[in-house]
Design a protein around this motif. Structure first.
Motif, PDB file in Angstrom:
ATOM      1  N   LEU A 431       0.827  -1.204   0.000  1.00  0.00           N
ATOM      2  CA  LEU A 431       0.000   0.000   0.000  1.00  0.00           C
ATOM      3  C   LEU A 431       0.865   1.259   0.000  1.00  0.00           C
ATOM      4  O   LEU A 431       1.831   1.369   0.747  1.00  0.00           O
ATOM      5  CB  LEU A 431      -0.899   0.010   1.233  1.00  0.00           C
ATOM      6  N   MET A 432       0.468   2.214  -0.862  1.00  0.00           N
ATOM      7  CA  MET A 432       1.170   3.498  -0.899  1.00  0.00           C
ATOM      8  C   MET A 432       0.248   4.633  -0.477  1.00  0.00           C
ATOM      9  O   MET A 432       0.587   5.800  -0.641  1.00  0.00           O
ATOM     10  CB  MET A 432       1.717   3.757  -2.302  1.00  0.00           C
ATOM     11  N   THR A 433      -0.913   4.295   0.029  1.00  0.00           N
ATOM     12  CA  THR A 433      -1.844   5.300   0.526  1.00  0.00           C
ATOM     13  C   THR A 433      -2.475   4.791   1.807  1.00  0.00           C
ATOM     14  O   THR A 433      -2.494   3.585   2.069  1.00  0.00           O
ATOM     15  CB  THR A 433      -2.931   5.595  -0.534  1.00  0.00           C
ATOM     16  N   ARG A 434      -2.973   5.690   2.617  1.00  0.00           N
ATOM     17  CA  ARG A 434      -3.522   5.299   3.912  1.00  0.00           C
ATOM     18  C   ARG A 434      -4.779   4.457   3.733  1.00  0.00           C
ATOM     19  O   ARG A 434      -5.660   4.792   2.935  1.00  0.00           O
ATOM     20  CB  ARG A 434      -3.834   6.532   4.752  1.00  0.00           C
ATOM     21  N   LEU A 435      -4.852   3.374   4.491  1.00  0.00           N
ATOM     22  CA  LEU A 435      -5.969   2.441   4.396  1.00  0.00           C
ATOM     23  C   LEU A 435      -6.583   2.234   5.767  1.00  0.00           C
ATOM     24  O   LEU A 435      -5.880   2.041   6.765  1.00  0.00           O
ATOM     25  CB  LEU A 435      -5.501   1.097   3.830  1.00  0.00           C
ATOM     26  N   THR A 471       3.213   4.122   4.280  1.00  0.00           N
ATOM     27  CA  THR A 471       2.151   4.855   4.944  1.00  0.00           C
ATOM     28  C   THR A 471       1.576   4.023   6.078  1.00  0.00           C
ATOM     29  O   THR A 471       1.803   2.812   6.155  1.00  0.00           O
ATOM     30  CB  THR A 471       1.029   5.227   3.955  1.00  0.00           C
ATOM     31  N   GLY A 472       0.841   4.665   6.972  1.00  0.00           N
ATOM     32  CA  GLY A 472       0.216   3.942   8.067  1.00  0.00           C
ATOM     33  C   GLY A 472      -1.076   3.284   7.639  1.00  0.00           C
ATOM     34  O   GLY A 472      -1.692   3.642   6.627  1.00  0.00           O
ATOM     35  N   VAL A 473      -1.506   2.300   8.386  1.00  0.00           N
ATOM     36  CA  VAL A 473      -2.757   1.591   8.108  1.00  0.00           C
ATOM     37  C   VAL A 473      -3.502   1.369   9.422  1.00  0.00           C
ATOM     38  O   VAL A 473      -2.917   1.385  10.512  1.00  0.00           O
ATOM     39  CB  VAL A 473      -2.527   0.242   7.400  1.00  0.00           C
ATOM     40  N   ARG A 474      -4.801   1.140   9.257  1.00  0.00           N
ATOM     41  CA  ARG A 474      -5.669   0.898  10.411  1.00  0.00           C
ATOM     42  C   ARG A 474      -6.588  -0.256  10.056  1.00  0.00           C
ATOM     43  O   ARG A 474      -7.224  -0.251   8.996  1.00  0.00           O
ATOM     44  CB  ARG A 474      -6.483   2.158  10.724  1.00  0.00           C
ATOM     45  N   GLY A 475      -6.677  -1.255  10.941  1.00  0.00           N
ATOM     46  CA  GLY A 475      -7.494  -2.426  10.648  1.00  0.00           C
ATOM     47  C   GLY A 475      -8.291  -2.901  11.847  1.00  0.00           C
ATOM     48  O   GLY A 475      -7.812  -2.850  12.986  1.00  0.00           O
ATOM     49  N   THR A 476      -9.505  -3.374  11.572  1.00  0.00           N
ATOM     50  CA  THR A 476     -10.379  -3.926  12.608  1.00  0.00           C
ATOM     51  C   THR A 476     -10.958  -5.237  12.096  1.00  0.00           C
ATOM     52  O   THR A 476     -11.534  -5.289  11.005  1.00  0.00           O
ATOM     53  CB  THR A 476     -11.522  -2.954  12.944  1.00  0.00           C
ATOM     54  N   SER A 477     -10.813  -6.288  12.877  1.00  0.00           N
ATOM     55  CA  SER A 477     -11.263  -7.626  12.500  1.00  0.00           C
ATOM     56  C   SER A 477     -12.123  -8.176  13.632  1.00  0.00           C
ATOM     57  O   SER A 477     -11.635  -8.355  14.754  1.00  0.00           O
ATOM     58  CB  SER A 477     -10.051  -8.528  12.249  1.00  0.00           C
ATOM     59  N   VAL A 478     -13.405  -8.450  13.340  1.00  0.00           N
ATOM     60  CA  VAL A 478     -14.348  -8.834  14.387  1.00  0.00           C
ATOM     61  C   VAL A 478     -15.175 -10.039  13.928  1.00  0.00           C
ATOM     62  O   VAL A 478     -15.661 -10.068  12.785  1.00  0.00           O
ATOM     63  CB  VAL A 478     -15.300  -7.673  14.738  1.00  0.00           C
ATOM     64  N   ALA A 510       1.324  -4.592   9.166  1.00  0.00           N
ATOM     65  CA  ALA A 510       2.736  -4.237   9.083  1.00  0.00           C
ATOM     66  C   ALA A 510       2.884  -2.953   8.280  1.00  0.00           C
ATOM     67  O   ALA A 510       2.099  -2.677   7.370  1.00  0.00           O
ATOM     68  CB  ALA A 510       3.545  -5.359   8.442  1.00  0.00           C
ATOM     69  N   GLY A 511       3.914  -2.176   8.637  1.00  0.00           N
ATOM     70  CA  GLY A 511       4.166  -0.959   7.891  1.00  0.00           C
ATOM     71  C   GLY A 511       4.897   0.061   8.733  1.00  0.00           C
ATOM     72  O   GLY A 511       5.253  -0.176   9.885  1.00  0.00           O
ATOM     73  N   PRO A 512       5.132   1.253   8.161  1.00  0.00           N
ATOM     74  CA  PRO A 512       5.809   2.325   8.889  1.00  0.00           C
ATOM     75  C   PRO A 512       4.807   3.281   9.518  1.00  0.00           C
ATOM     76  O   PRO A 512       3.599   3.035   9.506  1.00  0.00           O
ATOM     77  CB  PRO A 512       6.579   3.029   7.756  1.00  0.00           C
ATOM     78  N   LEU A 549       6.100  -2.935  13.218  1.00  0.00           N
ATOM     79  CA  LEU A 549       6.366  -1.531  12.908  1.00  0.00           C
ATOM     80  C   LEU A 549       7.775  -1.431  12.339  1.00  0.00           C
ATOM     81  O   LEU A 549       8.755  -1.715  13.032  1.00  0.00           O
ATOM     82  CB  LEU A 549       6.226  -0.689  14.175  1.00  0.00           C
ATOM     83  N   ARG A 550       7.885  -1.022  11.060  1.00  0.00           N
ATOM     84  CA  ARG A 550       9.179  -1.064  10.396  1.00  0.00           C
ATOM     85  C   ARG A 550      10.011   0.201  10.599  1.00  0.00           C
ATOM     86  O   ARG A 550      11.232   0.166  10.466  1.00  0.00           O
ATOM     87  CB  ARG A 550       8.975  -1.336   8.910  1.00  0.00           C
ATOM     88  N   ASP A 551       9.392   1.322  10.871  1.00  0.00           N
ATOM     89  CA  ASP A 551      10.104   2.579  11.077  1.00  0.00           C
ATOM     90  C   ASP A 551       9.641   3.212  12.379  1.00  0.00           C
ATOM     91  O   ASP A 551       8.642   2.791  12.958  1.00  0.00           O
ATOM     92  CB  ASP A 551       9.830   3.543   9.912  1.00  0.00           C
ATOM     93  N   PRO A 552      10.352   4.259  12.840  1.00  0.00           N
ATOM     94  CA  PRO A 552       9.871   4.949  14.047  1.00  0.00           C
ATOM     95  C   PRO A 552       8.442   5.419  13.856  1.00  0.00           C
ATOM     96  O   PRO A 552       8.043   5.865  12.791  1.00  0.00           O
ATOM     97  CB  PRO A 552      10.841   6.132  14.173  1.00  0.00           C
ATOM     98  N   GLY A 553       7.676   5.305  14.889  1.00  0.00           N
ATOM     99  CA  GLY A 553       6.262   5.641  14.823  1.00  0.00           C
ATOM    100  C   GLY A 553       5.558   5.015  16.005  1.00  0.00           C
ATOM    101  O   GLY A 553       6.112   4.938  17.103  1.00  0.00           O
TER     102      GLY A 553
END
Length: 838
Positions: A431-435, A471-478, A510-512, A549-553
């Motif tokens: 991903l190259m955009t926020r999801l 980019t960062g990502v946000r996920g919810t699994s229910v 996973a991501g920065p 987390l691959r980079d500082p954040g």
């Protein structure tokens, strides 16, 4: 200008002999309107075909409607055309066939230079004629619409067309008539409208019924829409509904439905929607209900608007419900159709993108003395690989859902249908955009039974995998397990209720930059044993998440799981259902970012007992390092476990409470700052009394033990907290109360590797309250004991150890236990400090 015109064809004559009935009259309605605003309708109804006493029925007559209007003012205008083919004529006698439904043709067009314009068409194929004496029912007419509406406006332009297939004719002893198919296709490219709304709808005809012969399947429905607007807002929708299967000794199958929607534009909003619903299976007798029809849908959109524009693409697929079985018949209920939505949505935009995909299994049909139909399974799966490489969206939001169908009920000795399983899966990589992605799966509820086995709730599973490149990502699994079916016994026979469905939710992220993941699972509740019988157990729940987390954040993982509650039971020798098991596992890692991990687990509560039945047991919870992480940044980890509550019993024994044992150990952590916390709460004991029997009948049960332990060593500053709480004892309405459970807490924080950072250790424990008692000569429960131990060791004076223990309050008339807290600080050497409090 306003005009409403209508035309109705006459019915054909009845043939007295073996001939064919007379033809019905055709109907034609037409209107032309011009003015500042134009509002009108054209309605045509074809005549019914003539019947025959011993021959064939005549076909229904044709109906034609057309309307055209042109508005020059700024007010809104509405134009509608409707046509319905005539019904086929009746037929009598073996080898004969009733008349087919008449054809319908409708069209509408308009224009508006300044105001809004709405143009609509409805086209209904004629129904097949009724048949008797062994004759076959007449066929319903097909209905086809291809760009039957058109228009132009600089304001808001709304075009909708609906095609209805004709119903197949019924027969008393022959075969039911074929259902009419429905097809609707609408395509428009518009360069003028400020807003364009397009709707294409198809509804299949119902299959012909038969009392003793073969019923006919429901008609197929196909709807498609394709819209393009140059600058304005765009909304397009395709909807398809399969026809209902015919009713007969064996119910016929519901009609299938298929929809396709596409749209493109450059405006602020582009909305594309495709919905498909399979037809319901026909009702049946000893041969069973018909199966539900299949549904498929697909949608695609594109937008070349600004970065603030929104492209929304959604699909809903719902399998048809199974047909019911008529009373005093032994056939099984029809099966609900499965729904499978796999990569059915797509979009290309430089703005915001929303993708929604839902799959819903059909409900199983109900039965009388046979088995209820199974609920349809549901699968919703979406894969995004390198989205937006050619056109990079500003952001992507995904919502996936899968819902299993409900199992059919069985009234008598038959078994309730099983609830449909549900699975939702989403994977996105590079991903190259926020999801932001949310996926939900819900198992279908089990069907109820009288004297048989109730259906189990459907299982639910989710799997969400997100990987971002920059980019960062946000996920919810229910996941939610389906509820078990209830049991409603008739007479002395004892049925069995259905178990709750299992829930399993998985998340990998996973991501920065900034990562957030939430995972949750809820086991289905067991079905109730309402009229005698043991309540079913609650379903198990499992939730797990892994984050890298691959980079500082910052990485945040939240996990929760709760076992399903046991169902109530009834009758001496029976019990309430036991609570379901639950567990949560979190794993996080990052080289230098900050980590927050929080896991919460609850054992399922036991079900209540009545009429002599005992309460069900609450489920214990055991957590051992279920949340772990590694980083050179700051890290916070919390584990929270709660045992299930014991089920109450009116005049039996209350259910046993579930204990909670929560342990977190982390040795030689490199985290720059570390905060660890554990909380354990024992379940409450089951209450007793209130069943109307003699005093003292039934037994309340003790609260359960809650034990919280945390032990950690770190090279940097650290705080540890352990909290243990005993469960409350059960109360009795006419007897002895039960004792509260013990609370235990142990916290240890040790500086390692020459650490000079602050070390803070806190332990808190409380005993559970004793249960109340009622009645002369009875005794309330004692409060639970509490033990707390805290230890802190470090090489600076910035250390603190605090322990607090509080005995549980005694129930009414019983003294609470006394708690003792003693602090003993000591210095091991001038350059090092250690403190122990117990």
């Amino acid at each position: 200008m306003t005009a409403n015109v209508s035309a109705t064809g006459g019915a054909g004559g009845l043939a007295a002999g073996r001939g064919t009935g007379g033809a019905g009259g055709t109907a034609t309605a037409s209107a032309m309107l011009r003015g500042a605003a134009v509002n009108g309708s054209a309605v045509a109804q074809g005549g019914q075909g003539g019947g025959s006493a011993v021959g064939r029925g005549a076909a229904g007559a044709r109906a034609d409607s057309h309307i055209e209007g042109h508005a020059t003012g700024t007010e809104g205008s509405v134009l509608n055309a409707s046509a319905t083919g005539g019904e086929g004529g009746q037929a009598t006698g073996t080898g004969r066939e009733a008349g087919a439904g008449g054809r319908a043709v409708a069209a509408a067009t308009g224009s508006a230079t300044g105001g809004d314009l709405h143009v609509g068409v409805g086209q209904q194929g004629g129904a097949g004629g009724f048949a008797s004496g062994g004759a076959k029912g007449g066929a319903g007419a097909d209905s086809h619409l291809v760009n039957a509406v058109s228009g132009a406006s600089a304001g808001r332009l709304t075009l909708d067309q609906i095609a209805y297939g004709g119903a197949g004719g019924a027969s008393d002893s022959g075969a039911g008539g074929r259902a009419g198919q429905a097809h609707s296709n609408l395509t428009l490219i518009d360069t003028k409208a400020a807003r364009l709304d397009l709707a294409s709808v198809a509804v299949g005809g119902n299959g012909g019924t038969s009392l003793t012969g073969a019923a006919a399947d429901g008609g197929r429905a196909d709807a498609s829409v394709d819209g393009t607007v140059q600058d304005g807002t765009l909304a397009v929708r395709a909807f398809g509904l399969g026809g209902i299967g015919g009713r007969g000794p064996a119910g016929a199958r519901g009609g299938n439905a298929r929809t396709v929607a596409s749209g493109s534009g450059a405006g602020a909003i582009v909305n594309v929607e495709a919905d498909a619903v399979g037809g319901q299976g026909g009702a049946g007798g000893n041969g069973g209900g018909g199966a539900g029809g299949q549904a498929t849908a697909r949608a695609a959109g594109s937008s070349t608007g600004t970065s603030d524009s929104l492209l929304s693409v959604t699909v809903t697929q719902r399998g048809g419900a199974g047909g019911d079985v008529r009373r005093i018949s032994s056939g099984p209920g029809g099966a609900g159709a499965a729904a499978s939505a796999i990569d059915t949505v797509s979009g290309r935009t430089s703005g915001k993108l929303y993708l929604g995909q839902a799959a819903i299994g059909g409900n199983g049909g109900a039965a009388y003395s046979g088995n209820g139909g199974a609920g349809g399974a549901a699968l919703s799966r979406l894969t995004l690989a390198n989205p937006g490489i050619d056109i990079a969206p500003g952001s992507i939001q995904v919502a996936l859902s899968a819902s299993g169908g409900q199992g059919g009920n069985a009234t008598g000795v038959g078994n309730g249908g099983r609830g449909g399983d549900a699975r939702a899966e989403h994977g996105a990589s590079a991903l190259m955009t926020r999801l932001d992605s949310t996926i939900v799966a819900t198992g279908g509820a089990g069907g109820a039974t009288g004297n048989g086995q109730a259906g189990a709730g459907g299982n639910a599973r989710t799997a969400l995998t997100l990987s971002a490149s920059d980019t960062g990502v946000r996920g919810t699994s229910v996941a939610y397990g389906g509820q078990g079916g209830s049991q409603n016994a008739l007479g002395d026979a004892i049925g069995r209720s259905g178990a709750g469905g299992m829930a399993d939710a998985v998340l990998t992220i996973a991501g920065p930059d900034s990562l957030y993941g939430s995972v949750g699972a809820q086991g289905g509740n067991g079905g109730a044993g309402r009229s005698g019988g043991t309540g079913a157990d609650g379903g198990a729940a499992s939730a797990s998440a892994t984050g890298t987390l691959r980079d500082p954040g910052a990485l945040t993982l939240m996990g929760s799981a709760r076992g399903g509650a046991g169902a109530g039971g009834s009758g001496r020798g029976q019990r309430g259902g036991n609570g379901g098991a639950a567990t949560t596992t979190l794993r996080g890692s990052g080289e230098s970012g900050n980590l927050t991990l929080a896991a919460t687990v609850g054992g399922g509560d036991g079900g209540a007992g009545s009429n002599g039945a005992d309460g069900g047991a609450g489920r214990e919870v055991v957590l051992l390092n279920n949340a772990q992480g590694s980083t050179n940044g700051a890290m916070t980890i919390s584990l929270n476990g709660r045992g299930g509550r014991g089920g109450d019993s009116a005049d039996g024994r209350g259910g046993a409470a579930g204990s909670a044992d929560v342990t977190l150990t982390l040795v030689n952590s490199n985290a720059a700052g570390l905060s660890l916390a554990t909380t354990a709460t024992g379940g409450a004991g089951g209450n007793a009394g209130g069943g109307g029997g003699p005093a003292g009948i039934g037994t309340a049960t003790a609260g359960a033990l809650g034990t919280a332990t945390v032990h950690a060593s770190s090279q940097h500053s650290m705080d540890t907290t352990a909290q243990g709480y005993g469960g409350n004892g059960g109360s009795h309405l006419s007897g002895n109360g039960a004792a509260g459970g013990q609370g235990r807490a142990s916290s240890t924080a040790i500086g390692s590797g020459g650490s000079g950072g602050a070390m803070i250790s806190v332990a808190m424990a409380s005993g559970g309250a004793g249960g109340n008692a009622s009645g002369s000569g009875y005794q309330a429960g004692a409060g639970g004991s509490a033990t707390a131990r805290a230890r802190a060791v470090g090489r600076s004076e910035a250390i603190a150890a605090t322990a607090r223990a509080t005995g549980g309050t005694g129930g009414f008339g019983q003294q609470g236990r006394r708690a003792v807290s003693v602090a003993r600080p000591f210095w091991s050497m001038p350059s090092a400090a250690a403190m122990t409090v117990s």
